[in-house]
Design an enzyme around this catalytic site. Sequence first.
Site, PDB file in Angstrom:
ATOM      1  CG  HIS A 190      32.984  27.076  87.380  1.00 51.61           C
ATOM      2  ND1 HIS A 190      31.725  27.379  86.902  1.00 51.61           N
ATOM      3  CD2 HIS A 190      33.487  28.245  87.857  1.00 51.61           C
ATOM      4  CE1 HIS A 190      31.495  28.672  87.064  1.00 51.61           C
ATOM      5  NE2 HIS A 190      32.534  29.215  87.659  1.00 51.61           N
ATOM      6  CG  HIS A 208      29.502  32.520  91.227  1.00 53.63           C
ATOM      7  ND1 HIS A 208      29.603  31.167  91.012  1.00 53.63           N
ATOM      8  CD2 HIS A 208      30.233  33.110  90.246  1.00 53.63           C
ATOM      9  CE1 HIS A 208      30.356  30.957  89.947  1.00 53.63           C
ATOM     10  NE2 HIS A 208      30.756  32.111  89.461  1.00 53.63           N
ATOM     11  CG  HIS A 217      36.523  32.231  89.467  1.00 50.88           C
ATOM     12  ND1 HIS A 217      35.558  32.655  90.352  1.00 50.88           N
ATOM     13  CD2 HIS A 217      35.883  31.459  88.550  1.00 50.88           C
ATOM     14  CE1 HIS A 217      34.380  32.174  89.987  1.00 50.88           C
ATOM     15  NE2 HIS A 217      34.547  31.439  88.894  1.00 50.88           N
TER      16      HIS A 217
END
Length: 599
Positions: A190, A208, A217
Site C-alpha cells: 500500500h 488514490h 484495493h
Amino acid sequence: MATSTHPIISCPNNISFSTKSSPRNFSRPSQIFINPSRAAARRGDVKIRCAASSEGADGHQNPDSLSSAKLDRRNVLLGLGGLYGAYNLAGGSNPFALADPIPIPDLSHCGKAIISNTKDNEEVPYSCCPPPFDGPYVDYKIPTFSQLNCRPAAHAVDDEYLYKYKTAIQKMKDLPDDDPRNFYQQAKVHCAYCNEAYKLNEKSYQIHYTWLFFPFHRWYLYFYERILQSLIDDPTFTLPYWNWDNPQGMILPEIFDDDESSPLYDTLRNQNHRKGYVMDLAYAGDESYASDFQKVKNNLAVMYRQMVTNAPCPLLFFGKPLRADNDWAHSGMGTIENIPHNSIHRWVGDPREKHNEDMGNFYSAARDSVFYCHHSNVDRMWTLWKTLGGNRKDIADPDWLQTEFLFYDETKTLVKVKVADCVDNERLGYTFEKMPTPWKDFKPTRKRKGKLKRTAKSVSASTTVLPATLDKIRTFYVTRSPTSTPAGKEEMLDLTFDYDDTQFIRFDVFLNEDEEVNTKELDRIEYAGSFSNLPHVHKPTDDSNTTTTSTNTTFSLAISEVLQDLRLQGDDKILVTLVPKAGGSFVTVTETKTEIIDC
C-alpha cells in the site's frame, strides 16, 4: 509457474437479519445501537441465518462480464452515447485516441516513498519497495470456485472465527522479514502504490484520488486474504468487514479493541475512540460537536448522500480517470473515497503521532490490521452501489478495465492482474454477509421552520465573492444555466479550489441555507455533501528541491435530487453555503458553477 487453487466450499449467500426495532424509526440512542457487541450478536439478540448458495456450478453469476471482453477504446467510446459525455467532462481524453491504460509498475525503479502531511519531502523511514523476485512475473489465473466464501461483519463474528483470524495474522507477522507475505511487507504494498514509490511517465504514481481506488484495493485485499487462508490451511477463511454504514457497526469493532497481547491490536490508534465511542463518518477532529444520537443520524445521512444522491453516475462514484500519461490535472476522488473513507482513516489514526500514524496516513495505514477490515467494507460499497439501480454500473472505458497491477500471491509468486478481472467480486470467490443498510431509506428531511434571513436575491454572486479563503462560513448565489435537467442527465455543482494537500481538510456544502445554518445536523434536506482530504504531498516533478503543496481540483456534487427536494428546480439562482470544519484556512475557492452532464 501456475498459481495455486483452493476449493472454496462455504458460502452463506442468503442471510436474513432481524432486530427488535427498525433503525429508521428510532427515537433515542439506545434504539440505534441494537446490541453493538459481537457477544450480543452471538446471544441471539441479533439473529443471522445462513442458507445454502443458489449459485450455478461455477460458483458465481457473471453473465457477459466485461472482464472477458476484448475491448477497443475507440469502438467502445463511439458506442457509449451519452455516457461518454460524463467521461469527457470528468477529464477523459479524445474518444478517437488510442487506448492508454496504466501498465504494471517497473519494480526495478521503485524508489523512496514520501510521508504525507509534510512540506519538506520527509521520506518514509524504511523502503516500501517489494522484496526482490527471482524470475519474471506471471499473468494471474483466477481459480475456479465451487461455492462462494462469505466475508462476515466484524461486530457479529464468533469465537471460532476470531481464533482463526488472530492465528492467521500472527502467522503472517511471524514470517521472515524478507518474505513478501509477511505482515509488514504486505503493508509496504500500500505504501509503494499510495505514497509514490513508483513512477509513471516519469512522474510520481498514486492510485488514490482516481478511478483506480476501488479496483486496486479489491485486488490488494484479495491476495491478502488468500495469504491468510494458506497460512492456516483454511480456504474458506475470509476477512471481516467493518460495518460502519450500519448503526451496529459505528464503533471500533470489539475484535480490534483488545490489549497488546492480541495480534489485531495496534498501539498507534486514537485512544479516545475506543471502548464503544460512537464514530463520525465525516470526522473533522471535533470530539464534542454532537450527541451520539445525532452522530448516528448524520452518519446515515452521509451514507445516503454518498451512495445515492451524489453517485448516480459511474465516474462520480469511482473517481476521475487516470491514464498512462499520468495527467493529475483532472484527478478527483469518488464519493466513498472522499467520505467516509478518508474520514475513518483520520478517526482511527493516532493524533499523538506527528503524521497521525498508523491509519491516519497512507504510508503507514496498512500496518494496522483494522485497515483491511475498513477496506473490506469499502469494497462492499462497490458491490452494494451496483444494486441501487439507474446508471450505477462499472466503467466501460478500456483504459480503466485494462489497467494492471503487480502483487505477490500466497505462493510468493509475483503476478500481474487487470482491473477487468475484479469488477465482479463473486468471480473472485467471495460475497458479503448481509446486514441492514438503513441508509438506503435515510433520505434527509426538511427541518427548517423559519424563513431564511438571507436568500439568493439578497446575497452576492459567486463571481463577486470568489476567490475567497474558506476561513469562515461563505454564502453566495450561483446562477444556473439551464434551469431544467433532461431525463438521463444530472445537474452538477462544481467547486474549483486550491488547497494545501499536506493538511487534513473538511468542509460541508449546503444549498438554500445561510451563515446561521445548523452545522451539527447533516440529516437535513439542505445538506448537499462534504469534501475531505487525507494529507498527501507530491514529489517535485523537476530537478528543483521545491515541493508544491498547493493542489487545484474541482469538487463536483450531483444536486438534481437536492434541488427537487427543495423545490428549486425552476429557480435560476441557488443559494450556496460552504461550512469549513477542518483546515479551511488552507482552502481558496476560486470558482463555482453548475453544469448538466450525461450520466
